[in-house]
Enzyme design. Structure first.
Site, mmCIF file in Angstrom:
data_model
loop_
_atom_site.group_PDB
_atom_site.id
_atom_site.type_symbol
_atom_site.label_atom_id
_atom_site.label_comp_id
_atom_site.label_asym_id
_atom_site.label_seq_id
_atom_site.Cartn_x
_atom_site.Cartn_y
_atom_site.Cartn_z
ATOM 1 N N ASN A 85 -45.812 -29.722 4.774
ATOM 2 C CA ASN A 85 -44.505 -29.147 5.090
ATOM 3 C C ASN A 85 -44.556 -27.625 5.200
ATOM 4 O OD1 ASN A 85 -41.904 -27.874 3.545
ATOM 5 N ND2 ASN A 85 -41.329 -29.387 5.069
ATOM 6 N N LYS A 109 -34.123 -26.009 -11.647
ATOM 7 C CA LYS A 109 -34.300 -26.293 -10.217
ATOM 8 C C LYS A 109 -35.786 -26.182 -9.920
ATOM 9 C CE LYS A 109 -32.735 -26.977 -6.075
ATOM 10 N NZ LYS A 109 -33.606 -28.168 -6.029
ATOM 11 N N LYS A 123 -39.760 -28.298 -13.110
ATOM 12 C CA LYS A 123 -40.674 -28.941 -12.161
ATOM 13 C C LYS A 123 -40.982 -30.335 -12.677
ATOM 14 C CE LYS A 123 -43.058 -28.122 -8.359
ATOM 15 N NZ LYS A 123 -42.751 -27.273 -7.190
ATOM 16 N N GLY A 142 -38.369 -31.644 -3.266
ATOM 17 C CA GLY A 142 -39.715 -32.109 -2.905
ATOM 18 C C GLY A 142 -40.798 -31.112 -3.273
ATOM 19 N N ASP A 143 -42.025 -31.529 -3.155
ATOM 20 C CA ASP A 143 -43.219 -30.680 -3.294
ATOM 21 C C ASP A 143 -44.347 -31.490 -2.648
ATOM 22 O OD1 ASP A 143 -44.267 -28.097 -4.778
ATOM 23 O OD2 ASP A 143 -45.733 -29.626 -5.290
ATOM 24 N N GLN A 190 -41.791 -21.226 -11.448
ATOM 25 C CA GLN A 190 -40.489 -21.465 -10.819
ATOM 26 C C GLN A 190 -39.393 -20.599 -11.448
ATOM 27 O OE1 GLN A 190 -40.618 -24.372 -8.473
ATOM 28 N NE2 GLN A 190 -38.826 -23.325 -7.642
ATOM 29 N N THR A 238 -39.523 -23.145 3.508
ATOM 30 C CA THR A 238 -40.606 -22.486 2.766
ATOM 31 C C THR A 238 -41.554 -21.786 3.744
ATOM 32 O OG1 THR A 238 -40.409 -24.218 1.111
ATOM 33 C CG2 THR A 238 -42.322 -22.793 0.949
ATOM 34 N N LYS A 287 -39.657 -17.189 -9.761
ATOM 35 C CA LYS A 287 -39.362 -17.345 -8.333
ATOM 36 C C LYS A 287 -37.856 -17.509 -8.123
ATOM 37 C CE LYS A 287 -41.940 -20.364 -6.443
ATOM 38 N NZ LYS A 287 -42.603 -21.519 -5.870
HETATM 39 P P1 NDP Z 1 -47.424 -31.434 1.479
HETATM 40 O O1 NDP Z 1 -47.714 -32.614 0.673
HETATM 41 O O2 NDP Z 1 -46.460 -31.523 2.600
HETATM 42 O O3 NDP Z 1 -48.789 -30.834 2.083
HETATM 43 C C1 NDP Z 1 -49.836 -30.462 1.251
HETATM 44 C C2 NDP Z 1 -51.005 -30.009 2.122
HETATM 45 O O4 NDP Z 1 -51.993 -29.447 1.277
HETATM 46 C C3 NDP Z 1 -51.658 -31.145 2.873
HETATM 47 O O5 NDP Z 1 -52.192 -30.679 4.079
HETATM 48 C C4 NDP Z 1 -52.777 -31.559 1.897
HETATM 49 O O6 NDP Z 1 -53.877 -32.195 2.513
HETATM 50 C C5 NDP Z 1 -53.193 -30.216 1.350
HETATM 51 N N1 NDP Z 1 -53.765 -30.390 -0.002
HETATM 52 C C6 NDP Z 1 -53.175 -30.931 -1.084
HETATM 53 N N2 NDP Z 1 -54.011 -30.969 -2.133
HETATM 54 C C7 NDP Z 1 -55.144 -30.424 -1.700
HETATM 55 C C8 NDP Z 1 -56.398 -30.162 -2.295
HETATM 56 N N3 NDP Z 1 -56.639 -30.486 -3.586
HETATM 57 N N4 NDP Z 1 -57.346 -29.561 -1.544
HETATM 58 C C9 NDP Z 1 -57.092 -29.224 -0.246
HETATM 59 N N5 NDP Z 1 -55.941 -29.457 0.380
HETATM 60 C C10 NDP Z 1 -54.983 -30.043 -0.331
HETATM 61 O O7 NDP Z 1 -46.975 -30.287 0.444
HETATM 62 P P2 NDP Z 1 -46.159 -28.964 0.697
HETATM 63 O O8 NDP Z 1 -46.495 -28.392 2.029
HETATM 64 O O9 NDP Z 1 -44.739 -29.241 0.379
HETATM 65 O O10 NDP Z 1 -46.713 -28.018 -0.460
HETATM 66 C C11 NDP Z 1 -47.863 -27.199 -0.297
HETATM 67 C C12 NDP Z 1 -47.869 -26.108 -1.357
HETATM 68 O O11 NDP Z 1 -46.677 -25.311 -1.247
HETATM 69 C C13 NDP Z 1 -47.892 -26.617 -2.808
HETATM 70 O O12 NDP Z 1 -48.609 -25.687 -3.596
HETATM 71 C C14 NDP Z 1 -46.417 -26.562 -3.209
HETATM 72 O O13 NDP Z 1 -46.252 -26.461 -4.600
HETATM 73 C C15 NDP Z 1 -46.003 -25.275 -2.494
HETATM 74 N N6 NDP Z 1 -44.568 -25.148 -2.265
HETATM 75 C C16 NDP Z 1 -43.878 -26.090 -1.556
HETATM 76 C C17 NDP Z 1 -42.529 -25.933 -1.327
HETATM 77 C C18 NDP Z 1 -41.763 -26.872 -0.472
HETATM 78 O O14 NDP Z 1 -40.594 -26.563 -0.177
HETATM 79 N N7 NDP Z 1 -42.323 -27.976 -0.005
HETATM 80 C C19 NDP Z 1 -41.785 -24.778 -1.894
HETATM 81 C C20 NDP Z 1 -42.633 -23.798 -2.548
HETATM 82 C C21 NDP Z 1 -43.962 -24.012 -2.739
HETATM 83 P P3 NDP Z 1 -54.102 -33.773 2.285
HETATM 84 O O15 NDP Z 1 -53.071 -34.431 3.149
HETATM 85 O O16 NDP Z 1 -55.496 -33.993 2.723
HETATM 86 O O17 NDP Z 1 -53.899 -34.030 0.809
#
Ligand code: NDP
Length: 450
Positions: free
Chosen positions: A245, A94, A130, A169-170, A115, A214, A118
């Site tokens: 997200n 997962k 993943k 998603g991620d 993961q 999350t 976690k």
């Molecule tokens: P999204 O794609 O929804 O959002 C990612 C955010 O991070 C955007 O604002 C993006 O900005 C920014 N970002 C991405 N890459 C970079 C970078 N290199 N430098 C600066 N900012 C960056 O992703 P999520 O919110 O889903 O995921 C965010 C984090 O949380 C990740 O590490 C993910 O693995 C982790 N996570 C997510 C889960 C989930 O349920 N979605 C669960 C557990 C962990 P921009 O639009 O400019 O790229």
């Protein structure tokens, strides 16, 4: 620490570096866990039996595949797809799918490795995996996204299933992408197997609260950590990096609990909003219009400023929640935050703090919750979605949110208790790594050498 355990762990790690060259994020994730396991092996040497640590660090299966698709100009584009099925001792693999140009095997392996622990911490029967692609969804039309997702799933569908591997998603993969991926899976398999993906739409097997999970879960766990130290979000100033997200729903829950989100960001810059963030506006800009955070600043009115290319960690706050991406907060940033009064840091993203930053926080008595524990609410609610799919049920928002809150509270209590058991009170990194490890390790030892 005895020399023999130290040498044993160094030998494992040296071997891992040689066998997995050029994968720095994977090395970083493994190194942190191995460091925590030293005190476990010191007490319980049987955890080194039967090549357990080597097996834990070697994925059960790694898939790499070609993803060809046709863009709106009729040109053929070729991306690379990945799925790393890391460990299924506790349940089906997962973990999410990430679509971002930076994706490579090492990044997917680091995420898959994290993961495992976690998912173990959630207390639910899920293994670790993943996947993703170096495809960049930014600037693509909906039709391009659809054709890419269909091509990606045309290969992936052979390897996943309700009892085998359940992606979600991620970064770069939200509700729209899960819809296209699910549609193609349903077409290829000729069955409506809702348990094969999580994060689905509510009308076709999705769960209430999954979108928020999350971010909300991160704040529930942080709240628990703050309460242990006699504090709460009420009146606290909070930095939330990212605006995807995780970040948006973390910001929403912080403000529901009486905190003020004073800064948010994307990869181009950050905004400061001393009076708090307007959740409806940030959702409209980022989720509906898919624009940059600079557009939020332009529309939000007085007091809100946009800082192009700036460093969000310069903002003064009580709590920092890094919610963007790996290694976004380094040792210098940690010092800046601590000097400016931050007392709590919890990782919404996966591994957003470098090892130097984590060490700095711990040495400066900043309470630090690692992502393995703090952002487990997303996958936990995905497992709740799987439960609803298996029983053809759908739960209310309130019930699901309460389950999430209980899971996050239990994770914190387990992590806190484990740290104390190993005489490292307040070291939530050690607590999370050891508590997550032991459950998986016990299952692997019971299941034989496979
Ligand atoms: P999204 O794609 O929804 O959002 C990612 C955010 O991070 C955007 O604002 C993006 O900005 C920014 N970002 C991405 N890459 C970079 C970078 N290199 N430098 C600066 N900012 C960056 O992703 P999520 O919110 O889903 O995921 C965010 C984090 O949380 C990740 O590490 C993910 O693995 C982790 N996570 C997510 C889960 C989930 O349920 N979605 C669960 C557990 C962990 P921009 O639009 O400019 O790229």
């Amino acid at each position: 620490m005895s020399d023999s355990v130290d040498t044993q762990i160094s030998n494992y790690y040296d071997k891992l570096l040689k066998r997995n060259a050029g994968e720095p994020e994977f090395h970083q994730a493994v190194s942190e866990v191995l460091e925590s396991l030293k005190i476990v092996l010191e007490k319980d040497s049987h955890y080194a039996d039967d090549g357990l640590i080597e097996r834990l660090c070697e994925p059960e299966r790694q898939l790499i595949f070609r993803v060809p698709w046709i863009d709106d100009q009729g040109q053929v584009q070729v991306n690379r797809g990945f799925r790393v099925q890391f460990n299924s001792a506790l349940g089906p693999y997962k973990g999410g799918l990430r679509f971002h140009p930076s994706v490579n095997l090492g990044i997917i392996k680091f995420l898959g490795f994290e993961q495992i622990f976690k998912n173990s911490l959630t207390g639910l029967p899920i293994g670790g995996g993943k996947g993703g692609s170096d495809f960049d969804p930014k600037g693509k039309s909906d039709r391009e996204i659809m054709r890419f997702c269909q091509s990606f799933m045309t290969e992936l569908h052979r390897h996943i299933g309700e009892y085998r591997d359940v992606p979600a998603g991620d970064i770069g993969v939200g509700g729209r992408e899960i819809g296209f991926l699910f549609g193609q899976y349903r077409r290829l398999s000729n069955q409506h197997e809702s348990g094969v993906l999580t994060g689905k739409g509510l009308a076709w097997g999705g769960s209430l609260v999954r979108t928020e999970a999350t971010g909300y879960g991160l704040v529930y766990l942080t709240q628990e950590m703050m309460q242990t130290h006699g504090e709460s979000f009420d009146g606290a100033k909070v930095i939330v990096s990212g605006s995807g997200n995780v970040a948006i729903y973390a910001a929403q829950k912080v403000q529901q609990l009486g905190g003020t989100v004073v800064a948010m960001s994307d990869s181009s810059g950050y905004i400061t909003c001393p009076n708090g963030v307007d959740i409806d506006l940030i959702k409209d800009v980022k989720e509906v219009r898919r624009e940059r955070i600079s557009a939020y600043a332009a529309e939000a009115g007085s007091g809100v400023e946009y800082h192009a290319g700036g460093n969000i960690w310069e903002v003064a706050a009580d709590v920092a929640l890094p919610c963007a991406t790996q290694n976004e907060l380094d040792g210098d940033d940690a010092k800046l935050l601590a000097d400016n009064g931050v007392r709590y840091v919890a990782e919404g993203a996966n591994m957003p703090c470098t090892p130097e930053a984590v060490h700095y926080f711990q040495s400066a008595d900043v309470n630090f919750a690692p992502g393995k524990a703090a952002n487990a609410g997303g996958v936990a609610t995905s497992a709740l979605e799987m439960q609803q799919n298996a029983t053809r049920d759908s739960w209310s928002f309130e019930y699901t949110d309460e389950r999430l809150r209980q899971i996050m509270t239990n994770i914190f209590k387990n992590v806190d208790k484990t740290a104390k058991q190993y005489d490292r009170e307040g070291d939530y990194v050690i607590g999370a790594n050891i508590a997550g490890f032991k459950k998986v390790a016990d299952a692997m030892l019971a299941q034989g050498i496979i």
